[in-house]
Design an enzyme around this catalytic site. Structure first.
Site, PDB file in Angstrom:
ATOM      1  N   TRP A  61      11.562   2.284  39.120  1.00 20.69           N
ATOM      2  CA  TRP A  61      12.286   2.561  40.222  1.00 20.69           C
ATOM      3  C   TRP A  61      13.746   2.099  40.067  1.00 20.69           C
ATOM      4  CZ3 TRP A  61      13.452  -1.304  44.843  1.00 20.69           C
ATOM      5  CH2 TRP A  61      13.833  -0.581  45.854  1.00 20.69           C
ATOM      6  N   ASP A  65       4.063  -4.030  42.525  1.00 23.25           N
ATOM      7  CA  ASP A  65       4.827  -3.394  43.718  1.00 23.25           C
ATOM      8  C   ASP A  65       3.921  -2.332  44.135  1.00 23.25           C
ATOM      9  OD1 ASP A  65       6.538  -2.449  45.166  1.00 23.25           O
ATOM     10  OD2 ASP A  65       8.081  -2.098  43.627  1.00 23.25           O
ATOM     11  N   LYS A  98       6.539   3.632  54.030  1.00 24.60           N
ATOM     12  CA  LYS A  98       5.852   4.941  53.663  1.00 24.60           C
ATOM     13  C   LYS A  98       4.741   4.988  54.624  1.00 24.60           C
ATOM     14  CE  LYS A  98       8.927   4.192  50.403  1.00 24.60           C
ATOM     15  NZ  LYS A  98      10.148   4.856  49.983  1.00 24.60           N
TER      16      LYS A  98
HETATM   17  C1  LMR Z   1      12.816   5.703  46.950  1.00 25.50           C
HETATM   18  O1  LMR Z   1      12.489   5.436  45.991  1.00 25.50           O
HETATM   19  O2  LMR Z   1      13.652   6.674  47.249  1.00 25.50           O
HETATM   20  C2  LMR Z   1      12.595   4.991  48.049  1.00 25.50           C
HETATM   21  O3  LMR Z   1      11.947   3.844  47.443  1.00 25.50           O
HETATM   22  C3  LMR Z   1      13.814   4.473  49.022  1.00 25.50           C
HETATM   23  C4  LMR Z   1      14.702   3.527  48.217  1.00 25.50           C
HETATM   24  O4  LMR Z   1      15.027   2.526  48.923  1.00 25.50           O
HETATM   25  O5  LMR Z   1      15.189   3.738  47.213  1.00 25.50           O
END
Ligand code: LMR
Length: 403
Positions: free
Chosen positions: A130, A211, A246
């Site tokens: 992420w 996570d 989510k």
């Molecule tokens: C995403 O990956 O788009 C979501 O988890 C929202 C974010 O805060 O980035």
């Protein structure tokens, strides 16, 4: 002093939402931020939450502070979803939960705990991970290292590379794993692979941090927890950061949780006392409303059933959109990998790692008002029967396929 401050770059994900909002094109498509959208392109409040909120408004008698780690009923419900109500961890009281402001808040508290309570300096992330992970952990002074994860050639998991790297993790170092619906790739290990991962982490005496932001978006609530539970079975100590943004659609209520599992009740109590000290100096105590709504749904059998149905509806719509997306790409002769587009159907959760390049993503934004994260990650939930044609025409044009 302020005059010399330079402009910061826009956030790679949330910055896209701002740019999308400012785009005047009526045909614009937002496939950026991970927010569920229904067939009409909306993100309505779940019906079970509406009922729980109405009850909350009727019965709420105070707006007084919550405990530092939040409402204990909420914590109990979080642990039951993560580990199972009948699990040994829950029954023996080996875990403690803090209600945090969203999953990101949980990650920050986890980072503080790792660095300042455990005194650990290194955290391993999947490559890729992420977009915000490295920033959150870097902000608490952790050194972030990467283990191989995604295999470009097969659009699948580089399992051997991952295991090899995990075997090189030092004792006490933290390894972050995505519990399910890997963000951004949509590629998850199988249950057998999870067992091996859990075994290697235990052998290396590494500390797993799971996570878990998309429980219920992969196969189902229980099925999606299989990886986490494999880790729990082999590792007596671990950390979990989870989110109801989510699966309860509670994005702006910031409803997350940081859960610690220790070897026994005594150890967990001491660790939790330190976590409360950390929280007190960051945000003091959590916001009540979203967590109370979740706890009210999960304490009511009918509302819980309703939630299962609403969650399944979201999950199934995303799976349908994957198929539709692939069918429309195929129709236009677009091949997003040498082997074709089937990998998009096989990926799991909200995202598809499309293989579109940074340059192609840029052209899609500039020339077609289609917003996709720079890594090529597409929020599949943003696809609809209405926009899929325009989307695939545009992808055909940027990839050079015939339209
Ligand atoms: C995403 O990956 O788009 C979501 O988890 C929202 C974010 O805060 O980035």
């Amino acid at each position: 002093m302020f005059k010399s401050i330079e402009m910061a770059p826009a956030d790679p994900i949330l910055g896209l939402s701002e740019a999308f909002k400012a785009d005047a094109n009526a045909e614009k498509i937002n496939l950026g931020v991970g927010v569920y959208k229904d067939a009409a392109g909306g993100t309505p409040v779940l019906k079970c939450i509406k009922v729980a909120e109405a009850k909350l408004v009727d019965t709420e008698s105070t707006k007084g502070y919550l405990p530092i780690d939040g409402n204990p009923v909420y914590g109990q419900k979080v642990r039951e979803l993560l580990f199972g109500a009948d699990s040994e961890v829950v029954k023996e009281g080996r875990a403690a939960t803090s209600h945090t402001p969203g999953g990101t808040g949980a990650l920050r508290v986890a980072g503080e705990f790792i660095k300042n309570v455990l005194g650990v300096n290194t955290l391993w992330l999947s490559d890729p991970s992420w977009a915000n992970h490295a920033a959150v952990f870097g902000a608490v002074g952790l050194e972030v290292k990467k283990y191989p994860y995604f295999d470009k050639a097969s659009n699948g998991l580089n399992f051997d590379g991952m295991i090899e790297a995990l075997k090189g993790v030092g004792e006490g170092e933290v390894v972050l794993l995505h519990g399910c619906c890997h963000n951004p790739t949509g590629v998850d290990p199988s249950v057998e692979q999870w067992e091996k991962i859990a075994e290697v982490l235990a052998e290396k005496k590494a500390l797993p941090l799971v996570d878990f932001a998309y429980q219920g978006f992969g196969v189902g609530l229980e099925e999606d927890a299989a990886g986490l539970r494999a880790v729990v079975a082999k590792n007596k100590e671990l950390l979990v950061c989870s989110s109801f943004s989510k699966n309860f659609g509670l994005y702006n209520e910031r409803v997350g949780a940081f859960t610690i599992v220790a070897e026994d009740t005594e150890a967990v109590k001491k660790a939790q006392s330190q976590i409360k000290v950390l929280i007190r100096r960051i945000y003091s105590n959590p916001p009540a409303h979203g967590g109370a709504a979740v706890a009210n749904v999960l304490a009511d059998a009918d509302l819980t059933e309703q939630w299962y149905g609403e969650l399944a509806e979201m999950r199934e719509r995303i799976a349908e959109m994957r198929k539709l997306f692939v069918a429309e790409l195929d129709k236009r002769g677009v091949k997003l990998s040498e082997a074709g587009n089937q990998f998009i159907v096989d990926q799991c959760g909200m995202f598809s790692f499309s293989g579109l390049t940074k340059e192609q993503v840029e052209v899609l934004k500039k020339e077609h008002s289609i917003y996709i994260v720079g890594s090529g990650r597409i929020n599949v939930a943003g696809i609809s029967e209405k926009n899929v044609g325009k989307l695939c025409d545009a992808i055909a044009s940027v990839t050079g396929a015939a339209v």
